[in-house]
Design an enzyme around this catalytic site. Structure first.
Site, PDB file in Angstrom:
ATOM      1  N   LYS A  41      15.051 -10.948  19.132  1.00 41.56           N
ATOM      2  CA  LYS A  41      13.715 -11.549  18.990  1.00 41.56           C
ATOM      3  C   LYS A  41      14.012 -12.761  18.169  1.00 41.56           C
ATOM      4  O   LYS A  41      13.427 -13.660  18.597  1.00 41.56           O
ATOM      5  CB  LYS A  41      12.760 -10.515  18.450  1.00 41.56           C
ATOM      6  CG  LYS A  41      12.615  -9.284  18.977  1.00 41.56           C
ATOM      7  CD  LYS A  41      11.526  -8.343  18.385  1.00 41.56           C
ATOM      8  CE  LYS A  41      12.025  -7.896  17.391  1.00 41.56           C
ATOM      9  NZ  LYS A  41      13.400  -6.922  16.825  1.00 41.56           N
ATOM     10  N   ARG A  73       3.710  -4.084  15.868  1.00 43.47           N
ATOM     11  CA  ARG A  73       4.629  -3.085  16.034  1.00 43.47           C
ATOM     12  C   ARG A  73       3.980  -1.651  16.253  1.00 43.47           C
ATOM     13  O   ARG A  73       4.605  -0.499  16.226  1.00 43.47           O
ATOM     14  CB  ARG A  73       5.356  -2.731  14.699  1.00 43.47           C
ATOM     15  CG  ARG A  73       6.756  -3.596  14.609  1.00 43.47           C
ATOM     16  CD  ARG A  73       7.349  -3.587  13.355  1.00 43.47           C
ATOM     17  NE  ARG A  73       8.874  -3.738  13.324  1.00 43.47           N
ATOM     18  CZ  ARG A  73       9.584  -4.542  13.117  1.00 43.47           C
ATOM     19  NH1 ARG A  73       9.078  -5.811  13.207  1.00 43.47           N
ATOM     20  NH2 ARG A  73      10.957  -4.450  13.104  1.00 43.47           N
ATOM     21  N   ARG A  91      25.736  -8.746  11.466  1.00 47.45           N
ATOM     22  CA  ARG A  91      24.656 -10.074  11.499  1.00 47.45           C
ATOM     23  C   ARG A  91      24.702 -10.590   9.797  1.00 47.45           C
ATOM     24  O   ARG A  91      24.712  -9.964   8.901  1.00 47.45           O
ATOM     25  CB  ARG A  91      23.501  -9.986  11.791  1.00 47.45           C
ATOM     26  CG  ARG A  91      22.405 -11.043  11.272  1.00 47.45           C
ATOM     27  CD  ARG A  91      20.829 -10.589  11.976  1.00 47.45           C
ATOM     28  NE  ARG A  91      20.370  -9.280  11.420  1.00 47.45           N
ATOM     29  CZ  ARG A  91      19.202  -8.762  11.892  1.00 47.45           C
ATOM     30  NH1 ARG A  91      18.742  -9.327  12.740  1.00 47.45           N
ATOM     31  NH2 ARG A  91      18.939  -7.506  11.090  1.00 47.45           N
ATOM     32  N   ARG A 126      21.204  -9.039   5.145  1.00 49.33           N
ATOM     33  CA  ARG A 126      20.026  -8.205   4.750  1.00 49.33           C
ATOM     34  C   ARG A 126      20.251  -6.809   4.396  1.00 49.33           C
ATOM     35  O   ARG A 126      21.029  -6.301   4.775  1.00 49.33           O
ATOM     36  CB  ARG A 126      19.085  -8.249   6.204  1.00 49.33           C
ATOM     37  CG  ARG A 126      18.293  -9.434   6.483  1.00 49.33           C
ATOM     38  CD  ARG A 126      17.788  -9.347   7.802  1.00 49.33           C
ATOM     39  NE  ARG A 126      16.931  -8.150   8.077  1.00 49.33           N
ATOM     40  CZ  ARG A 126      16.089  -8.128   9.259  1.00 49.33           C
ATOM     41  NH1 ARG A 126      16.159  -8.971  10.248  1.00 49.33           N
ATOM     42  NH2 ARG A 126      15.579  -6.923   9.681  1.00 49.33           N
ATOM     43  N   ARG A 152      15.222   2.431  11.633  1.00 48.89           N
ATOM     44  CA  ARG A 152      14.357   1.317  12.532  1.00 48.89           C
ATOM     45  C   ARG A 152      14.142   1.630  13.868  1.00 48.89           C
ATOM     46  O   ARG A 152      13.157   1.284  14.471  1.00 48.89           O
ATOM     47  CB  ARG A 152      15.102  -0.047  12.217  1.00 48.89           C
ATOM     48  CG  ARG A 152      14.846  -0.328  10.773  1.00 48.89           C
ATOM     49  CD  ARG A 152      15.918  -1.550  10.215  1.00 48.89           C
ATOM     50  NE  ARG A 152      15.827  -2.645  10.977  1.00 48.89           N
ATOM     51  CZ  ARG A 152      16.967  -3.745  11.039  1.00 48.89           C
ATOM     52  NH1 ARG A 152      17.936  -3.555  10.120  1.00 48.89           N
ATOM     53  NH2 ARG A 152      16.755  -4.631  11.452  1.00 48.89           N
TER      54      ARG A 152
HETATM   55  P1  AP5 Z   1      18.365 -11.088  16.121  1.00 46.35           P
HETATM   56  O1  AP5 Z   1      17.993 -12.156  17.002  1.00 46.35           O
HETATM   57  O2  AP5 Z   1      18.378 -11.155  14.812  1.00 46.35           O
HETATM   58  O3  AP5 Z   1      17.470  -9.702  16.350  1.00 46.35           O
HETATM   59  P2  AP5 Z   1      16.162  -9.115  15.971  1.00 46.35           P
HETATM   60  O4  AP5 Z   1      15.313  -8.590  17.360  1.00 46.35           O
HETATM   61  O5  AP5 Z   1      15.293 -10.285  15.633  1.00 46.35           O
HETATM   62  O6  AP5 Z   1      16.556  -8.245  15.002  1.00 46.35           O
HETATM   63  P3  AP5 Z   1      16.085  -7.866  13.569  1.00 46.35           P
HETATM   64  O7  AP5 Z   1      16.750  -6.953  12.898  1.00 46.35           O
HETATM   65  O8  AP5 Z   1      15.418  -8.840  12.968  1.00 46.35           O
HETATM   66  O9  AP5 Z   1      14.670  -6.959  14.268  1.00 46.35           O
HETATM   67  P4  AP5 Z   1      13.862  -6.010  13.398  1.00 46.35           P
HETATM   68  O10 AP5 Z   1      12.666  -5.695  14.191  1.00 46.35           O
HETATM   69  O11 AP5 Z   1      14.410  -4.693  12.940  1.00 46.35           O
HETATM   70  O12 AP5 Z   1      13.482  -6.734  12.101  1.00 46.35           O
HETATM   71  P5  AP5 Z   1      12.241  -7.538  11.522  1.00 46.35           P
HETATM   72  O13 AP5 Z   1      12.761  -8.470  10.709  1.00 46.35           O
HETATM   73  O14 AP5 Z   1      11.365  -7.816  12.328  1.00 46.35           O
HETATM   74  O15 AP5 Z   1      19.813 -10.613  16.832  1.00 46.35           O
HETATM   75  C1  AP5 Z   1      20.662  -9.491  16.235  1.00 46.35           C
HETATM   76  C2  AP5 Z   1      22.030 -10.240  16.044  1.00 46.35           C
HETATM   77  O16 AP5 Z   1      22.667 -10.090  17.235  1.00 46.35           O
HETATM   78  C3  AP5 Z   1      22.318 -11.576  15.468  1.00 46.35           C
HETATM   79  O17 AP5 Z   1      23.570 -11.292  14.686  1.00 46.35           O
HETATM   80  C4  AP5 Z   1      22.369 -12.360  16.704  1.00 46.35           C
HETATM   81  O18 AP5 Z   1      23.140 -13.396  16.391  1.00 46.35           O
HETATM   82  C5  AP5 Z   1      23.067 -11.435  17.699  1.00 46.35           C
HETATM   83  N1  AP5 Z   1      22.664 -11.446  19.050  1.00 46.35           N
HETATM   84  C6  AP5 Z   1      21.319 -11.953  19.583  1.00 46.35           C
HETATM   85  N2  AP5 Z   1      21.421 -11.955  20.820  1.00 46.35           N
HETATM   86  C7  AP5 Z   1      22.613 -11.711  21.274  1.00 46.35           C
HETATM   87  C8  AP5 Z   1      22.939 -11.671  22.659  1.00 46.35           C
HETATM   88  N3  AP5 Z   1      22.179 -11.761  23.818  1.00 46.35           N
HETATM   89  N4  AP5 Z   1      24.357 -11.255  22.910  1.00 46.35           N
HETATM   90  C9  AP5 Z   1      25.011 -11.199  21.615  1.00 46.35           C
HETATM   91  N5  AP5 Z   1      24.560 -11.069  20.397  1.00 46.35           N
HETATM   92  C10 AP5 Z   1      23.365 -11.476  20.137  1.00 46.35           C
HETATM   93  O19 AP5 Z   1      11.647  -6.319  10.589  1.00 46.35           O
HETATM   94  C11 AP5 Z   1      12.190  -5.906   9.232  1.00 46.35           C
HETATM   95  C12 AP5 Z   1      11.432  -4.911   8.551  1.00 46.35           C
HETATM   96  O20 AP5 Z   1      10.197  -5.558   8.093  1.00 46.35           O
HETATM   97  C13 AP5 Z   1      10.901  -3.883   9.273  1.00 46.35           C
HETATM   98  O21 AP5 Z   1      11.890  -2.767   9.357  1.00 46.35           O
HETATM   99  C14 AP5 Z   1       9.798  -3.437   8.609  1.00 46.35           C
HETATM  100  O22 AP5 Z   1      10.102  -2.576   7.461  1.00 46.35           O
HETATM  101  C15 AP5 Z   1       9.026  -4.626   8.223  1.00 46.35           C
HETATM  102  N6  AP5 Z   1       8.133  -5.196   9.276  1.00 46.35           N
HETATM  103  C16 AP5 Z   1       8.424  -6.458   9.904  1.00 46.35           C
HETATM  104  N7  AP5 Z   1       7.118  -6.685  10.771  1.00 46.35           N
HETATM  105  C17 AP5 Z   1       6.450  -5.483  10.506  1.00 46.35           C
HETATM  106  C18 AP5 Z   1       5.263  -5.348  11.329  1.00 46.35           C
HETATM  107  N8  AP5 Z   1       4.834  -5.993  12.378  1.00 46.35           N
HETATM  108  N9  AP5 Z   1       4.691  -3.914  10.976  1.00 46.35           N
HETATM  109  C19 AP5 Z   1       5.254  -3.300   9.892  1.00 46.35           C
HETATM  110  N10 AP5 Z   1       6.495  -3.483   9.215  1.00 46.35           N
HETATM  111  C20 AP5 Z   1       7.084  -4.784   9.735  1.00 46.35           C
HETATM  112 MG    MG Z   2      14.465 -10.610  13.611  1.00 51.91          MG
END
Ligand code: AP5
Ligand code: MG
Ligand code: ZN
Length: 217
Positions: A13, A88, A127, A161, A172
């Protein structure tokens, strides 16, 4: 245009949202990034969110919907948005409808990145990012061109992270399955969901998303 990128942790994402931001001038709205900034700055929201995020659980709906509402208020009407990691839960999806309405916006697309869960653990635990500019890297898939030097800004320090360890990643993912995946049918009923193969190369995933945005998906 206002779109949601939906998918489990590590689906890509953030990677895709920042590419769309660069290619199309849309604004990436990542609640995860906003919460991490709040934790770093030690704001009241950050103090509440820190332990929850480290455990891989979800921060309260009120907090995240509040920060999204604030952010949208700071944008001009002609700026498109990419929701990354929001909504979410069902209550967040409901709030988003209300918030978009209040800001005179409507949701154009929900793009689901479909991925294989085992591959996600590898993606997430490998990552890391530049400690200065935030550019993203991966131990296996995307190392800096010059070892130890950020491609974008030339900085030499990188960070990981605290929630990117295998145990937290599993929590997660369980949260995603239990609380986030169930909001898809709501958007399906509106006919705005498209699916993209998130296991393809990063460039191919971007091309598939852009085709959808251009009405050629
Ligand atoms: P990346 O692009 O970083 O993936 P992502 O989908 O953004 O993954 P996240 O880990 O950020 O998602 P998340 O939903 O757990 O975390 P968030 O920050 O939203 O890609 C991952 C890796 O793969 C990278 O190294 C990239 O280079 C590689 N990659 C990408 N695409 C690829 C491909 N096609 N092929 C190969 N490699 C690839 O949330 C974190 C925390 O915040 C949550 O756990 C929660 O506690 C809180 N939080 C955030 N939003 C909310 C909400 N709306 N409600 C409640 N709590 C929330
Ligand atoms: Mg992300
Ligand atoms: Zn950098």
């Amino acid at each position: 245009m206002n779109i949601i990128l939906l998918g489990p942790p590590g689906a890509g994402k953030g990677t895709q949202a920042s590419r769309l931001e660069a290619d199309r001038g849309m604004v990436q709205l990542s609640t995860g990034d906003m919460l991490r900034a709040a934790v770093k700055a030690g704001t009241p929201v950050g103090l509440k969110a820190k332990a929850v995020m480290e455990a891989g659980e979800l921060v309260s709906d009120e907090i995240v919907s509040g920060i999204i509402d604030d952010r949208l208020g700071g944008l001009s009407a002609d700026q498109g948005t990419i929701f990354d990691g929001y909504p979410r839960t069902a209550p967040q999806a409901e709030s988003l409808d209300t918030i978009l309405d209040a800001h005179g916006r409507k949701l154009d697309h929900v793009i689901e990145l479909s991925v294989d869960e085992d591959a996600l653990v590898e993606r997430i635990t490998g990552r890391f990012s530049c400690a200065n500019c935030g550019a993203n890297y991966h131990d296996k898939f995307k190392l800096p061109a010059v070892e130890g030097t950020c491609d974008v800004c030339g900085h030499h320090e990188f960070k990981r992270r605290p929630d990117d360890n295998e145990e937290t990643v599993r929590t997660r993912m369980a949260e995603y399955r239990a609380k986030t995946a169930p909001i898809l049918p709501l958007y399906e009923a509106r006919g705005i969901v498209s699916r993209v193969d998130g296991m393809a190369d990063i460039e191919h995933v971007t091309a598939a998303i852009e085709a959808i945005l251009d009405g050629k998906g």
